[in-house]
Motif scaffolding. Structure first.
Motif, short mmCIF file in Angstrom:
data_model
loop_
_atom_site.label_atom_id
_atom_site.label_comp_id
_atom_site.label_asym_id
_atom_site.label_seq_id
_atom_site.Cartn_x
_atom_site.Cartn_y
_atom_site.Cartn_z
N ALA A 1 18.46 -57.31 -49.99
CA ALA A 1 17.60 -58.29 -49.32
C ALA A 1 17.52 -58.03 -47.83
N SER A 2 16.46 -58.59 -47.23
CA SER A 2 16.27 -58.53 -45.78
C SER A 2 17.47 -59.16 -45.07
N ASN A 3 17.87 -58.53 -43.98
CA ASN A 3 18.99 -58.95 -43.13
C ASN A 3 20.36 -58.70 -43.76
N PHE A 4 20.37 -58.09 -44.94
CA PHE A 4 21.61 -57.53 -45.49
C PHE A 4 21.45 -56.03 -45.70
N HIS B 1 14.29 -75.52 -51.37
CA HIS B 1 15.70 -75.42 -50.98
C HIS B 1 16.20 -73.98 -50.89
N LYS B 2 15.47 -73.08 -51.54
CA LYS B 2 15.93 -71.68 -51.60
C LYS B 2 14.75 -70.78 -51.26
N ARG B 3 14.82 -70.19 -50.07
CA ARG B 3 13.71 -69.36 -49.60
C ARG B 3 14.09 -67.89 -49.65
N ASN C 1 22.84 -63.39 -63.19
CA ASN C 1 21.52 -63.97 -63.42
C ASN C 1 20.48 -63.18 -62.63
N PRO C 2 19.61 -62.43 -63.32
CA PRO C 2 18.64 -61.60 -62.60
C PRO C 2 17.40 -62.35 -62.14
N LEU C 3 17.29 -63.63 -62.47
CA LEU C 3 16.08 -64.38 -62.15
C LEU C 3 16.04 -64.79 -60.68
N LEU C 4 14.91 -64.55 -60.05
CA LEU C 4 14.70 -65.02 -58.69
C LEU C 4 14.20 -66.45 -58.74
N VAL C 5 14.78 -67.30 -57.89
CA VAL C 5 14.34 -68.68 -57.79
C VAL C 5 14.06 -68.97 -56.33
N PHE C 6 12.83 -69.34 -56.03
CA PHE C 6 12.45 -69.75 -54.69
C PHE C 6 11.77 -71.11 -54.78
N LEU D 1 21.93 -64.98 -47.19
CA LEU D 1 22.92 -66.04 -46.93
C LEU D 1 23.33 -66.78 -48.19
N ASP D 2 22.73 -66.45 -49.34
CA ASP D 2 23.01 -67.17 -50.58
C ASP D 2 24.50 -67.07 -50.93
N PRO D 3 25.23 -68.19 -50.95
CA PRO D 3 26.66 -68.13 -51.23
C PRO D 3 27.00 -67.61 -52.63
N HIS D 4 26.07 -67.77 -53.59
CA HIS D 4 26.32 -67.28 -54.94
C HIS D 4 26.35 -65.75 -55.00
N LEU D 5 25.82 -65.10 -53.97
CA LEU D 5 25.76 -63.63 -53.95
C LEU D 5 26.80 -63.02 -53.02
N ASN D 6 27.64 -63.84 -52.39
CA ASN D 6 28.64 -63.33 -51.44
C ASN D 6 29.50 -62.22 -52.04
N LYS D 7 30.01 -62.47 -53.22
CA LYS D 7 30.90 -61.51 -53.87
C LYS D 7 30.23 -60.15 -54.04
N TYR D 8 28.96 -60.16 -54.43
CA TYR D 8 28.24 -58.92 -54.67
C TYR D 8 27.91 -58.20 -53.36
#
Length: 195
Positions: A104-107, A55-57, A47-52, A63-70
């Motif tokens: 992303a920042s901090n990664f 709850h999601k900043r 899913n290429p859509l950014l959602v802020f 830290l997004d757990p949905h992106l851990n694998k990537y």
């Protein structure tokens, strides 16, 4: 060397897919390559859509757990290979959405005092294999080399990746596009690349 290939094209009977096959073919014949993984963003349903929202900043994307694998795939890889078409002078929205979320920042980088951040992906290298309908020199002469500047300076150098190679192929819809020669050029590169 461990290679992550990020393939961004929705058609598996395409020239882009033929380039993917040549990267794999060359990589399988190269003793310097220990492992090669492919991430097909369309097959993956990325899913290429950014959602802020509240709850999601944006500052917490690392830290997004949905992106851990990537994130784990990027961390694992020594070399990241991107295969994509150039549309409107830049990579497809699917790939840009991946980049927006993963680099992303901090990664991929960390802000520090001064003009530029600290790149956190130092030591990795990148290869961009891109195709376009227009002439090979179109991005250079008409767009002031915008594609390469975007990818190398604005993205990869920003996150600490200094070694970036481009295979930018034009006239790919033309019968005189030398597609077979260009496919073999990419295959040969991956057969012989050392780092």
């Amino acid at each position: 060397m461990k290679i992550l290939v990020i393939y961004t094209y929705p058609n598996h009977t395409s020239l882009c897919y033929a380039f993917l096959e040549k990267v794999i073919e060359g990589g399988n014949e190269n003793p310097n390559i220990k492992a090669l993984k492919v991430l097909d963003l369309y097959d993956e349903g990325f899913n290429p859509l950014l959602v802020f929202n509240e709850h999601k900043r944006r500052r917490d994307m690392h830290l997004d757990p949905h992106l851990n694998k990537y994130r784990e795939q990027i961390t694992w890889a020594d070399k990241i290979v991107f295969i994509y078409p150039i549309w409107w002078g830049r990579p497809p929205a699917m790939l840009m959405g991946y980049i927006d979320q993963l680099f992303a920042s901090n990664f991929a980088y960390r802000d520090k005092k001064g003009l530029l951040p600290e790149g956190l992906l130092k030591g990795k290298s990148v290869v961009c294999v891109s195709t376009m309908k227009g002439p090979a020199n179109y991005p250079f002469f008409w767009l002031n080399n915008a594609h390469k500047i975007l990818m190398k300076r604005a993205l990869f150098n920003f996150v600490g990746i200094r070694k970036v190679k481009f295979f930018e192929f034009g006239n790919m819809e033309s019968p005189k596009g030398n597609q077979i020669k260009k496919l073999e050029k990419v295959c040969c590169y991956f057969k012989n690349v050392k780092r």
